[in-house]
Each structure stands twice: as C-alpha cells, then as structure tokens.
Design an enzyme around this catalytic site. Structure first.
Site, PDB file in Angstrom:
ATOM      1  N   HIS A  83       1.071 -20.411 -33.801  1.00 19.78           N
ATOM      2  CA  HIS A  83       0.034 -19.983 -34.897  1.00 19.78           C
ATOM      3  C   HIS A  83      -0.167 -18.605 -34.846  1.00 19.78           C
ATOM      4  O   HIS A  83      -0.567 -18.041 -33.689  1.00 19.78           O
ATOM      5  CB  HIS A  83      -1.072 -21.128 -35.012  1.00 19.78           C
TER       6      HIS A  83
ATOM      7  N   ASP B 119       0.668 -29.035 -38.255  1.00 18.58           N
ATOM      8  CA  ASP B 119       1.908 -29.640 -38.695  1.00 18.58           C
ATOM      9  C   ASP B 119       2.704 -30.331 -37.737  1.00 18.58           C
ATOM     10  O   ASP B 119       3.651 -31.431 -37.959  1.00 18.58           O
ATOM     11  CB  ASP B 119       3.013 -28.702 -39.260  1.00 18.58           C
TER      12      ASP B 119
HETATM   13  N1  CMC Z   1       9.202 -21.956 -30.831  1.00 13.22           N
HETATM   14  C1  CMC Z   1       9.568 -21.101 -29.896  1.00 13.22           C
HETATM   15  N2  CMC Z   1       9.071 -19.791 -29.767  1.00 13.22           N
HETATM   16  C2  CMC Z   1       7.912 -19.357 -30.713  1.00 13.22           C
HETATM   17  C3  CMC Z   1       7.497 -20.263 -31.491  1.00 13.22           C
HETATM   18  C4  CMC Z   1       7.981 -21.510 -31.623  1.00 13.22           C
HETATM   19  N3  CMC Z   1       7.705 -22.523 -32.539  1.00 13.22           N
HETATM   20  N4  CMC Z   1       6.490 -19.713 -32.063  1.00 13.22           N
HETATM   21  C5  CMC Z   1       6.494 -18.372 -31.832  1.00 13.22           C
HETATM   22  N5  CMC Z   1       7.381 -18.209 -30.829  1.00 13.22           N
HETATM   23  C6  CMC Z   1       7.735 -16.894 -29.930  1.00 13.22           C
HETATM   24  C7  CMC Z   1       8.250 -16.075 -30.587  1.00 13.22           C
HETATM   25  O1  CMC Z   1       9.653 -16.058 -30.390  1.00 13.22           O
HETATM   26  C8  CMC Z   1       7.715 -14.677 -30.016  1.00 13.22           C
HETATM   27  O2  CMC Z   1       8.434 -14.559 -28.803  1.00 13.22           O
HETATM   28  P1  CMC Z   1       8.347 -13.024 -28.086  1.00 13.22           P
HETATM   29  O3  CMC Z   1       7.098 -12.492 -28.226  1.00 13.22           O
HETATM   30  O4  CMC Z   1       9.464 -13.256 -26.866  1.00 13.22           O
HETATM   31  O5  CMC Z   1       9.318 -12.267 -29.284  1.00 13.22           O
HETATM   32  C9  CMC Z   1       6.408 -15.008 -29.851  1.00 13.22           C
HETATM   33  O6  CMC Z   1       6.157 -16.642 -29.625  1.00 13.22           O
HETATM   34  C10 CMC Z   1       5.244 -14.735 -30.963  1.00 13.22           C
HETATM   35  O7  CMC Z   1       5.864 -15.561 -31.944  1.00 13.22           O
HETATM   36  P2  CMC Z   1       5.955 -14.871 -33.564  1.00 13.22           P
HETATM   37  O8  CMC Z   1       6.754 -15.274 -34.351  1.00 13.22           O
HETATM   38  O9  CMC Z   1       5.583 -13.016 -33.618  1.00 13.22           O
HETATM   39  O10 CMC Z   1       4.461 -15.100 -34.119  1.00 13.22           O
HETATM   40  P3  CMC Z   1       3.740 -15.047 -35.512  1.00 13.22           P
HETATM   41  O11 CMC Z   1       2.262 -15.043 -35.332  1.00 13.22           O
HETATM   42  O12 CMC Z   1       4.642 -14.316 -36.465  1.00 13.22           O
HETATM   43  O13 CMC Z   1       4.199 -16.600 -36.117  1.00 13.22           O
HETATM   44  C11 CMC Z   1       4.273 -18.884 -36.765  1.00 13.22           C
HETATM   45  C12 CMC Z   1       3.559 -17.509 -36.209  1.00 13.22           C
HETATM   46  C13 CMC Z   1       3.552 -19.987 -37.019  1.00 13.22           C
HETATM   47  C14 CMC Z   1       5.184 -18.464 -37.904  1.00 13.22           C
HETATM   48  C15 CMC Z   1       5.436 -19.175 -35.524  1.00 13.22           C
HETATM   49  O14 CMC Z   1       4.774 -19.605 -34.172  1.00 13.22           O
HETATM   50  C16 CMC Z   1       6.383 -20.218 -35.881  1.00 13.22           C
HETATM   51  O15 CMC Z   1       7.767 -19.761 -36.430  1.00 13.22           O
HETATM   52  N6  CMC Z   1       6.005 -21.481 -35.450  1.00 13.22           N
HETATM   53  C17 CMC Z   1       7.087 -22.729 -35.923  1.00 13.22           C
HETATM   54  C18 CMC Z   1       6.861 -23.005 -37.474  1.00 13.22           C
HETATM   55  C19 CMC Z   1       5.504 -23.558 -37.740  1.00 13.22           C
HETATM   56  O16 CMC Z   1       5.219 -24.802 -36.953  1.00 13.22           O
HETATM   57  N7  CMC Z   1       4.851 -23.297 -38.669  1.00 13.22           N
HETATM   58  C20 CMC Z   1       3.457 -23.883 -39.161  1.00 13.22           C
HETATM   59  C21 CMC Z   1       2.358 -23.120 -38.897  1.00 13.22           C
HETATM   60  S1  CMC Z   1       0.648 -24.111 -39.147  1.00 13.22           S
HETATM   61  C22 CMC Z   1       0.576 -24.372 -40.586  1.00 13.22           C
HETATM   62  C23 CMC Z   1       0.483 -23.155 -41.645  1.00 13.22           C
HETATM   63  O17 CMC Z   1      -0.848 -23.175 -41.722  1.00 13.22           O
HETATM   64  O18 CMC Z   1       1.375 -22.732 -42.118  1.00 13.22           O
END
Ligand code: CMC
Length: 437
Positions: free
Chosen positions: A302, A359
């Site tokens: 998140h 989720d």
């Molecule tokens: N699985 C594997 N690696 C992950 C995941 C995951 N679900 N989420 C983040 N990471 C890693 C990502 O690869 C990155 O690694 P590095 O620093 O080595 O590049 C690090 O963690 C930070 O991730 P980010 O993508 O920069 O984080 P963000 O804040 O931009 O994205 C997120 C947040 C929710 C989009 C992401 O965690 C994700 O894609 N999660 C899976 C989708 C998901 O469950 N979404 C629902 C969110 S909660 C409901 C809502 O309010 O929408």
C-alpha cells in the site's frame, strides 16, 4: 516551526508550514512558482498534499484509520453503512430523526427512470460490470440535468447514493441474464441491495442477517480513504465543475484498475491460480520478488500503510466468522492465510513493508456471500461512494478552490523548423523517431 526555507540559485525563500490537527506537517508551496519560477516535481504525488480535509485521517506508519475522528475498528463494529454515509457526507453522527429521514430519502429515490433500464440492453453480455456502472452513473446526468443550485446538489447526492445500488444490482442481473428485481421500501439499504441481486421473480427471498452484516462491514471498511487514486480523480474532475454524476463516473473508472479497487478481483484470480498449481505458495512469492516478472502479490502493499492495514486485520477475522456462520469452507481462505504467512516472513516483503491490504481478504467474503468475482470491484465502488461524495462536497464548499491543473517539466525537443510534407518527401527524409521521456 512555522516556515520552511528553500535556497534556489543562491536566493533564499521562506514558505509557510501548515500543521494538521494530528500534527501532520505540510509546506505550503502555492507561491513557489510565482516567486521562484520553479515548480515542485513529485510524480505519482507521493509527497504532495492536494487539499486540506476534515474527513478521514490515515496514519500509515501506525496503521490508524479514522472517519471524522472515529476509529475504523469502532465504526466497523457498531455502525450501519447508512450511518457511515451520513457521517462522512455531513460531518457528524446522525440523530435518530436525521437517520430516519436520510434512510427514507434513500429509499424513496431507489428507483431508476424506466428508460434508463433500456440502456442496459446496449451492453454485450460479457461487458465488465465496472464498465457498465461507470456508464450508467454518468448517464444519470441525462435525467437530472439540474440548475446547479445548492438544494439540487443535496438532492443529487441522495439520488446518486440511492440509485447506485439499484444500478449495481441491475448490472449484475443483466450479466447473468436474469430479469431485474425492483427495490422494496420495507428493506434497509444493504438488505435492498442483496434483495435486488439475489431474489428471483415469483420466489420468496429472505435476506440473511449474516449476509447483511457482512455487507455492511465490507461497505463501511471501503467508505473513504482520503486522497487515493479514485478520490483524487473525483476531486480533479470535480474541480472543473463537472456535474456530480460525471465526477463519480470518473472515480469509478479510476477505481477499476488492478492496482486500486480492481485488486480484489485479481486476488481471487491469483489464489485460484495458486490452488490450480497445487498450492505452491513459495513459487508465487518468488515470482513476485523476481524483477524480470510483472507478477505481483495482489492484495499486498500500500502506498500509505507501512505497518498493517487495519481494514485487512478486521476482514481477516471476519472472513473466518462469515464462513463459519454460513457453514462454508473455502480452500482459498487457507491458501490466502498460508500465502500471507510465507510473504510476511520473507525479507523482500519485510524490508519493503508490504502487508496484506483491504483487498486481500475481502474477495473471500464476497465469494462466500455468493457475489461473483466480476462484481467485487462494483461492491468496492458502492462502499467508496459516500467517500467520493463527501470529498467532492468538501471541495465544492471551499470558497478558495481552483481548477486542478498540475504542471510538468518538459523534456522534449527544443524549437525546430517545420518542414512541409512535400519537402520532406522530396528530400527523402525519414520520419524521425518520437522522443520518449
Ligand atoms: N508484490 C510484490 N512486490 C511489491 C508489491 C506486491 N504486491 N507491492 C509493492 N511491491 C514492491 C515493488 O516492486 C517495489 O519494489 P522496489 O523498491 O524493489 O522497486 C516496492 O515494493 C514499492 O512498490 P511501489 O510500486 O513503488 O509502491 P506504490 O506505493 O507505488 O504502490 C501499490 C502501491 C498498492 C500499487 C502496490 O503495492 C501494488 O501494486 N500492490 C498490488 C495491488 C494491490 O493490492 N492494490 C490494492 C491497494 S489497496 C486498495 C486500494 O485502496 O486501492
């Protein structure tokens, strides 16, 4: 601490510091460009506050979520979804009289215009219900064109809240080829939603109190989450003074994406994939860590929560209870638990502070309730509706609000001469490669 200093090209500038009621600190950069000529660059807005708000407080480091000051754990335990709608939109808990009036208003406006029903026939059967929802909510503006005055704004809030559940249920019925079931005035908001989704003509349908409680809980936990992607979309589109229905339709589209609300559908698809692959959790945890693979553990991570998501904690417990109450046993719940255990012990997830989000367990409960996977994100949208409305209302009532209009740093070509097509051909020039940034 009431100012922040910035030194740019040897010049020093001071900017006011804004401190929120929970001691959150923001540097007010509204005069940055006019005074310095520079802009702040913050792609994906990870450090950018877009507004002052009194609706929802999230402390991602401590795993705290509060609606209008009330802890989510207490709200989830004691309130109904309709009460939470009132709280978020009007800012205080309703009295008995206010709640009754609000409930009656929502009941009276549940029907949709009969000709709006015909719109459903235009969508092909496999159309995703989120697409249908977004289009149908936008279509409400064809029926309530409006004068734009405050009274009508209030009425449109009621209309939207009341009709959205009918549109959601109708889009589900359409997707399974069953006739629409009309709302019943003697049912509550959530009972009506279940009735319109699951009743069939000429057969008695009794709303199960277990399903009703589970639905209230799910909708409450999704009701607002401050400036997330879809809510920011709502504020962005609303800032142009587009009508409420168009604004919320845009929010629904933003929510649909798999990184946002669409994750609940993807979680179940992922758990099914793991089940069909023999329950090999480690393989999928490894895949999620592999930077050459686009695979992510859906329902994990998140932008704001770096400790745990309190909504996920509540839902994890509730998944057990709902399944037990319904006398069901879903192997996907066990897979989800095991996957969580494996991931939470893995240094990749620990270092990045990736925990299950709202989720991760919601889909297990929706499944137990008999709600099909394609409808999960629509349920999220219904839950988030009061949040979108409250945020839109707060913005529209702010006398200082301006149209949202971020800037950019241009990285393309500097000025060059345009050469007409005949000359380019005559000179045999090749079409230049587009410049990427
Ligand atoms: N699985 C594997 N690696 C992950 C995941 C995951 N679900 N989420 C983040 N990471 C890693 C990502 O690869 C990155 O690694 P590095 O620093 O080595 O590049 C690090 O963690 C930070 O991730 P980010 O993508 O920069 O984080 P963000 O804040 O931009 O994205 C997120 C947040 C929710 C989009 C992401 O965690 C994700 O894609 N999660 C899976 C989708 C998901 O469950 N979404 C629902 C969110 S909660 C409901 C809502 O309010 O929408």
């Amino acid at each position: 601490m009431d100012t922040a200093k910035l030194i740019l090209n040897g010049e020093e500038y001071e900017f006011p510091v804004v401190v929120g009621t929970e001691d959150e600190v923001g540097i007010d950069m509204t005069t940055l460009r006019s005074r310095t000529g520079a802009i702040s660059l913050d792609p994906a807005y990870g450090n950018t506050g877009s507004c002052l708000s009194t609706i929802t407080f999230v402390d991602g480091e401590k795993g705290i979520l509060r609606y209008r000051g009330y802890r989510i754990e207490q709200v989830a335990e004691s309130a109904t979804f309709v009460e939470v709608c009132f709280l978020l939109i009007y800012g205080h808990l309703p009295t008995q009289q206010e709640l009754e009036t609000f409930h009656n208003d929502l009941t009276c406006h549940s029907l949709i215009h009969e000709s709006l029903k015909n719109f459903f026939d235009g969508f092909p059967p496999p159309a995703h219900p989120m697409m249908v929802m977004s289009a149908m909510v936008a279509s409400l503006s064809a029926f309530y064109t409006g004068t734009g005055d405050a009274d009508e704004g209030d009425l449109n809030i009621i209309r939207l809240l009341a009709k959205a559940k009918t549109l959601a249920a109708f889009s589900y019925k359409k997707s399974i080829g069953q006739p629409f079931i009309y709302p019943q005035n003697d049912l509550s908001y959530t009972q009506n939603l279940l009735h319109m989704m699951f009743a069939v003509p000429a057969e008695p349908y009794e709303v199960s109190p277990v399903l009703d409680r589970a639905l209230n809980l799910l909708l409450i936990l999704h009701a607002d989450h401050e400036q997330n992607c879809s809510t920011s979309t709502v504020r962005m589109v609303g800032s142009s003074q587009a009508n409420l229905f168009a604004v919320v339709s845009a929010g629904i589209s933003a929510l649909w994406g798999p990184l946002h609300g669409g994750a609940n559908q993807k979680v179940i698809e992922m758990l099914e994939l793991i089940r069909d692959d023999g329950g090999n959790f480690e393989k999928y945890v490894d895949l999620a860590k592999d930077k050459s693979s686009p695979f992510r553990l859906m329902g994990f991570g998140h932008r704001v929560y770096k400790n745990f998501d309190p909504r996920a904690t509540i839902l994890k417990e509730s998944a057990d209870e709902v399944l037990a109450e319904l006398g069901m046993d879903d192997p996907l719940l066990e897979i989800a638990r095991r996957l969580e255990e494996v991931a939470l012990e893995d240094s990749f997830f620990v270092e990045r502070k990736l925990y299950p989000n709202v989720d991760f367990y919601s889909g297990i409960i929706y499944r137990a309730m008999g709600i099909p996977t394609g409808m999960f994100t629509v349920m999220f949208a219904l839950g988030r509706l009061p949040g979108w409305i409250a945020q839109w209302k707060e913005m529209m009532e702010d006398p200082h609000v301006r149209i949202s209009r971020p800037r950019q740093i241009y990285m393309g070509e500097t000025e060059r001469s345009f050469v007409p097509l005949e000359l380019r051909e005559a000179e045999g020039r090749e079409r230049p490669e587009p410049v990427g940034v």
